[in-house]
Scaffold this active site. Structure first.
Site, PDB file in Angstrom:
ATOM      1  N   SER A  23      -9.938  66.526  30.049  1.00 49.82           N
ATOM      2  CA  SER A  23     -11.602  66.883  29.809  1.00 49.82           C
ATOM      3  C   SER A  23     -11.908  66.048  28.326  1.00 49.82           C
ATOM      4  O   SER A  23     -11.109  66.559  27.316  1.00 49.82           O
ATOM      5  CB  SER A  23     -12.256  67.712  30.561  1.00 49.82           C
ATOM      6  OG  SER A  23     -13.400  67.394  29.795  1.00 49.82           O
ATOM      7  N   TYR A  51     -13.469  76.418  30.165  1.00 49.54           N
ATOM      8  CA  TYR A  51     -12.891  74.880  31.098  1.00 49.54           C
ATOM      9  C   TYR A  51     -12.182  74.455  29.855  1.00 49.54           C
ATOM     10  O   TYR A  51     -10.951  73.469  29.427  1.00 49.54           O
ATOM     11  CB  TYR A  51     -13.670  74.235  30.811  1.00 49.54           C
ATOM     12  CG  TYR A  51     -13.860  73.231  32.039  1.00 49.54           C
ATOM     13  CD1 TYR A  51     -13.006  73.216  33.724  1.00 49.54           C
ATOM     14  CD2 TYR A  51     -14.542  71.649  31.430  1.00 49.54           C
ATOM     15  CE1 TYR A  51     -12.689  71.601  33.943  1.00 49.54           C
ATOM     16  CE2 TYR A  51     -14.209  70.729  31.688  1.00 49.54           C
ATOM     17  CZ  TYR A  51     -13.696  70.456  33.060  1.00 49.54           C
ATOM     18  OH  TYR A  51     -13.400  68.751  33.119  1.00 49.54           O
ATOM     19  N   LYS A  90      -8.321  72.578  29.590  1.00 49.79           N
ATOM     20  CA  LYS A  90      -8.317  71.458  29.726  1.00 49.79           C
ATOM     21  C   LYS A  90      -7.257  70.793  28.541  1.00 49.79           C
ATOM     22  O   LYS A  90      -6.870  69.478  28.398  1.00 49.79           O
ATOM     23  CB  LYS A  90      -9.262  70.366  29.591  1.00 49.79           C
ATOM     24  CG  LYS A  90     -10.084  70.526  31.014  1.00 49.79           C
ATOM     25  CD  LYS A  90      -9.106  70.364  32.013  1.00 49.79           C
ATOM     26  CE  LYS A  90     -10.306  69.522  33.284  1.00 49.79           C
ATOM     27  NZ  LYS A  90      -8.604  69.548  35.233  1.00 49.79           N
TER      28      LYS A  90
HETATM   29  P1  NAD Z   1     -15.130  67.831  42.152  1.00 47.48           P
HETATM   30  O1  NAD Z   1     -15.891  69.172  42.410  1.00 47.48           O
HETATM   31  O2  NAD Z   1     -15.997  66.836  43.236  1.00 47.48           O
HETATM   32  O3  NAD Z   1     -13.606  68.305  42.720  1.00 47.48           O
HETATM   33  C1  NAD Z   1     -12.275  68.839  42.717  1.00 47.48           C
HETATM   34  C2  NAD Z   1     -11.562  69.165  43.999  1.00 47.48           C
HETATM   35  O4  NAD Z   1     -10.830  70.699  44.004  1.00 47.48           O
HETATM   36  C3  NAD Z   1     -13.105  69.536  45.371  1.00 47.48           C
HETATM   37  O5  NAD Z   1     -12.839  69.409  46.205  1.00 47.48           O
HETATM   38  C4  NAD Z   1     -12.316  71.847  45.245  1.00 47.48           C
HETATM   39  O6  NAD Z   1     -12.108  72.139  46.374  1.00 47.48           O
HETATM   40  C5  NAD Z   1     -10.930  71.543  44.933  1.00 47.48           C
HETATM   41  N1  NAD Z   1     -10.378  72.454  44.584  1.00 47.48           N
HETATM   42  C6  NAD Z   1     -11.240  73.812  43.297  1.00 47.48           C
HETATM   43  N2  NAD Z   1     -10.371  74.647  43.697  1.00 47.48           N
HETATM   44  C7  NAD Z   1      -8.541  74.817  43.513  1.00 47.48           C
HETATM   45  C8  NAD Z   1      -7.907  75.100  44.397  1.00 47.48           C
HETATM   46  N3  NAD Z   1      -7.552  76.121  43.527  1.00 47.48           N
HETATM   47  N4  NAD Z   1      -7.016  74.364  45.079  1.00 47.48           N
HETATM   48  C9  NAD Z   1      -6.882  73.322  45.559  1.00 47.48           C
HETATM   49  N5  NAD Z   1      -8.268  72.354  45.613  1.00 47.48           N
HETATM   50  C10 NAD Z   1      -9.250  72.846  44.640  1.00 47.48           C
HETATM   51  O7  NAD Z   1     -14.217  67.444  41.220  1.00 47.48           O
HETATM   52  P2  NAD Z   1     -14.494  65.866  40.015  1.00 47.48           P
HETATM   53  O8  NAD Z   1     -15.397  65.866  39.134  1.00 47.48           O
HETATM   54  O9  NAD Z   1     -14.066  64.868  41.139  1.00 47.48           O
HETATM   55  O10 NAD Z   1     -13.128  66.642  38.884  1.00 47.48           O
HETATM   56  C11 NAD Z   1     -11.363  66.562  39.283  1.00 47.48           C
HETATM   57  C12 NAD Z   1     -11.469  67.391  38.333  1.00 47.48           C
HETATM   58  O11 NAD Z   1     -11.580  65.818  37.058  1.00 47.48           O
HETATM   59  C13 NAD Z   1     -11.122  68.256  37.530  1.00 47.48           C
HETATM   60  O12 NAD Z   1     -10.134  68.686  37.421  1.00 47.48           O
HETATM   61  C14 NAD Z   1     -12.606  68.282  36.856  1.00 47.48           C
HETATM   62  O13 NAD Z   1     -11.892  69.486  35.677  1.00 47.48           O
HETATM   63  C15 NAD Z   1     -11.594  66.981  36.364  1.00 47.48           C
HETATM   64  N6  NAD Z   1     -12.803  65.669  35.303  1.00 47.48           N
HETATM   65  C16 NAD Z   1     -13.405  65.600  35.507  1.00 47.48           C
HETATM   66  C17 NAD Z   1     -14.491  64.954  34.876  1.00 47.48           C
HETATM   67  C18 NAD Z   1     -16.054  63.809  35.718  1.00 47.48           C
HETATM   68  O14 NAD Z   1     -16.614  63.264  34.810  1.00 47.48           O
HETATM   69  N7  NAD Z   1     -15.963  63.950  36.995  1.00 47.48           N
HETATM   70  C19 NAD Z   1     -14.208  64.488  33.444  1.00 47.48           C
HETATM   71  C20 NAD Z   1     -13.251  65.193  33.129  1.00 47.48           C
HETATM   72  C21 NAD Z   1     -12.331  65.994  34.326  1.00 47.48           C
END
Ligand code: NAD
Length: 302
Positions: free
Chosen positions: A151, A164, A168
């Site tokens: 991230s 976080y 990350k």
């Molecule tokens: P999101 O919340 O839509 O999806 C995350 C999913 O992980 C959820 O469905 C949740 O139920 C699942 N989850 C949580 N804990 C879990 C566990 N212990 N075991 C199995 N599943 C679990 O979020 P997103 O934005 O799609 O994020 C996906 C990844 O991308 C994450 O790692 C997030 O940190 C990273 N990320 C996202 C962004 C962004 O702009 N959306 C930016 C940087 C990093």
């Protein structure tokens, strides 16, 4: 030529929502069998739901092959069981996308130790546990593609996200060593730094940006990084149609004369110490010493 994943098996963690769901759907559309893992947790990691089931059904309704899995990435025994079930069903694991994630944002002053630990457990330990569970399978197959999810918060820090950010950038460190240990077994390990409008970012991105930052704009870079011709050990940022390379770099630094090897000497040399030239990526931990020897060699006329 189309990049396809026919005859491959992919595990995508946290694929019940957001980015993971989008990766799973596109992998399946391009021929991969997909294990849709998701605990179905709320944004802070609490609770359970059938999120994985719904995505697996969606893939099947589109003619793809999918298995739903509700296990928790932060529990190593559950990750081993997931790997075993996948092998039993489909005989291999070619791709692992470590994507599951939670948030427990607070300033460090107010953050509870438990919130720090929970975020590290899911992102960092979860990525290590899921990868460890499939690592020997990939080594024996002499093929594997692993994607870590980093991230911008880890790359540069973000107010209120000490837990976080630590997790990350931790996964990038994990990738840095795995890319070295896996390479002779045909395993490549990369990291994605997404920017997308999901429930994780709904209170960060303004509503007007949600359309431009659709999850589908992260999918191409992520899937390229798990494809047959993927690079190894790269960090790609992706969002809103932009794809950027990212690197951990070290400057060339300065060789302090003996008389200046003091606290004051560092202060005096600060401009040279902090110069960001040449900004070359560090490809191996030994490079720190190599660069030091290069300066010493130059000073000794070698
Ligand atoms: P999101 O919340 O839509 O999806 C995350 C999913 O992980 C959820 O469905 C949740 O139920 C699942 N989850 C949580 N804990 C879990 C566990 N212990 N075991 C199995 N599943 C679990 O979020 P997103 O934005 O799609 O994020 C996906 C990844 O991308 C994450 O790692 C997030 O940190 C990273 N990320 C996202 C962004 C962004 O702009 N959306 C930016 C940087 C990093």
């Amino acid at each position: 030529m189309d990049i396809r994943f026919d005859d491959q098996v992919a595990i995508v963690t946290g694929a019940g929502n957001g980015l993971g769901r989008a990766y799973a759907l596109e992998l399946a559309r391009r021929g991969s069998r997909v294990v849709v893992n998701d605990l179905g947790a709320a944004r802070d990691g609490t609770g359970h739901s059938d999120a994985a089931l719904a995505v697996a059904e969606e893939i099947r309704s589109l003619g793809g092959e999918a298995i739903a899995d509700g296990s928790d990435v932060s529990d190593f025994a559950q990750m081993e069981a997931l790997a075993a079930r996948t092998l039993e069903a489909w005989g291999g694991v070619h791709i692992l996308i470590n994507n599951a994630g939670i948030l427990r944002d607070r300033t460090f002053a107010k953050m509870e130790a438990a919130d720090f630990e929970a975020v590290i457990r899911v992102h960092l330990l979860g990525s290590a546990f899921a990868t460890k569970a499939v690592w020997n399978v990939m080594r024996e197959q002499r093929y594997g593609r692993v994607l870590m999810t980093s991230s911008a918060s880890g790359m540069g820090g973000n107010f209120g996200q000490a837990n976080y950010s630590a997790a990350k950038l931790g996964v990038v460190g994990l990738a840095n060593t795995l890319r070295l240990e896996g390479v002779k077994y045909g395993i490549r390990v990369n990291s994605i730094v997404p920017a997308a409008g999901t429930r994780m970012t709904e209170d960060i991105f303004p509503n007007s940006a949600f359309d431009a930052f659709g999850v589908e704009n992260v999918v191409p870079a992520a899937l390229f990084l798990v494809s047959k011709d993927a690079p190894n050990g790269e960090i790609l940022s992706a969002g809103a149609g932009v794809v950027q390379g990212g690197w951990v770099t070290m400057g060339d630094g300065v060789l302090l004369p003996e008389a200046n090897r003091t606290v004051e000497g560092v202060a005096r040399a600060w401009a040279q110490v902090a110069a960001q030239e040449p900004g070359e990526p560090v490809r191996n931990g030994l490079e720190q010493a190599h660069r030091m020897f290069a300066l010493l060699g130059g000073a000794n006329g070698g």
